[in-house]
Design an enzyme around this catalytic site. Structure first.
Site, PDB file in Angstrom:
ATOM      1  N   ASP A 206      -5.646 -38.677  29.820  1.00 22.71           N
ATOM      2  CA  ASP A 206      -6.680 -38.922  30.827  1.00 22.71           C
ATOM      3  C   ASP A 206      -7.034 -37.590  31.464  1.00 22.71           C
ATOM      4  O   ASP A 206      -6.181 -36.702  31.588  1.00 22.71           O
ATOM      5  CB  ASP A 206      -6.170 -39.895  31.899  1.00 22.71           C
ATOM      6  CG  ASP A 206      -6.016 -41.316  31.377  1.00 22.71           C
ATOM      7  OD1 ASP A 206      -6.716 -41.682  30.425  1.00 22.71           O
ATOM      8  OD2 ASP A 206      -5.188 -42.059  31.946  1.00 22.71           O
TER       9      ASP A 206
ATOM     10  N   ASP B 267     -12.053 -45.059  28.513  1.00 21.79           N
ATOM     11  CA  ASP B 267     -12.106 -45.949  29.678  1.00 21.79           C
ATOM     12  C   ASP B 267     -13.544 -46.123  30.151  1.00 21.79           C
ATOM     13  O   ASP B 267     -13.961 -47.226  30.509  1.00 21.79           O
ATOM     14  CB  ASP B 267     -11.255 -45.390  30.816  1.00 21.79           C
ATOM     15  CG  ASP B 267      -9.788 -45.236  30.451  1.00 21.79           C
ATOM     16  OD1 ASP B 267      -9.312 -45.991  29.585  1.00 21.79           O
ATOM     17  OD2 ASP B 267      -9.135 -44.348  31.021  1.00 21.79           O
TER      18      ASP B 267
END
Length: 170
Positions: A125, A143
């Site tokens: 991330d 995401d």
């Protein structure tokens, strides 16, 4: 009619692979060029790059579960759901384009994160948004793809729900 069916299936594949590919390209760049927990402002301090590894699911939930349970919940189940979603898109011919596009974004993002989890043992991330009172956790392009896909599906469902009401009023 048969060539139109084939073209639609090819476009579905392209859209899924585009989403998964963009996710993997961005993660590869971040893995190679950003240090862990380094904070790189992109738009002032409102959008920053910060590389972290997520060993769980959304916002690291489940990262402390035993390996077998984590494998089932974060790898095996998502694989089955993604496979069913792909099968669904490939076999249904009368689906709305907005709905199909949304599902393609969801599957593409899911593939991107699942690939990371299987190959790297975690999901990379790197994006963080902080705008006045709106602040996110650290997330990635997969995401974002999943969220856009969910919004498209919800928009489709909203208009599908109000469409019969509009027609009955006329």
């Amino acid at each position: 009619m048969r060539s139109n069916h084939i073209l639609n299936r090819v476009l579905i594949l392209v859209l899924i692979m585009f989403n998964a590919g963009c996710d993997q390209v961005t993660k590869t760049i971040v893995r190679e060029r950003v240090s862990y927990h380094e904070r790189i402002p992109v738009i002032d301090n409102h959008l920053t790059l910060t590389k972290v590894e997520n060993y769980g699911a959304f916002l690291s939930s489940g990262d402390s579960l035993p390996y077998a349970i984590k494998f089932i919940l974060l790898s095996l189940m998502p694989l089955l759901v993604l496979a069913y979603g792909f099968y669904f898109l490939m076999t249904k011919t009368n689906l709305d384009r907005l709905f199909v596009t949304g599902i393609c974004f969801i599957i593409g993002g899911g593939i991107g994160n699942l690939y990371d989890r299987i190959i790297h043992g975690s999901v990379t991330d790197f994006l963080h948004i902080d705008i006045v009172i709106f602040q996110t956790g650290i997330f990635n392009a997969a995401d974002l793809s999943i969220m856009v896909g969910m919004c498209l599906v919800l928009i489709h469902l909203y208009f599908k729900k109000i469409s019969p009401q509009i027609q009955s009023e006329q």
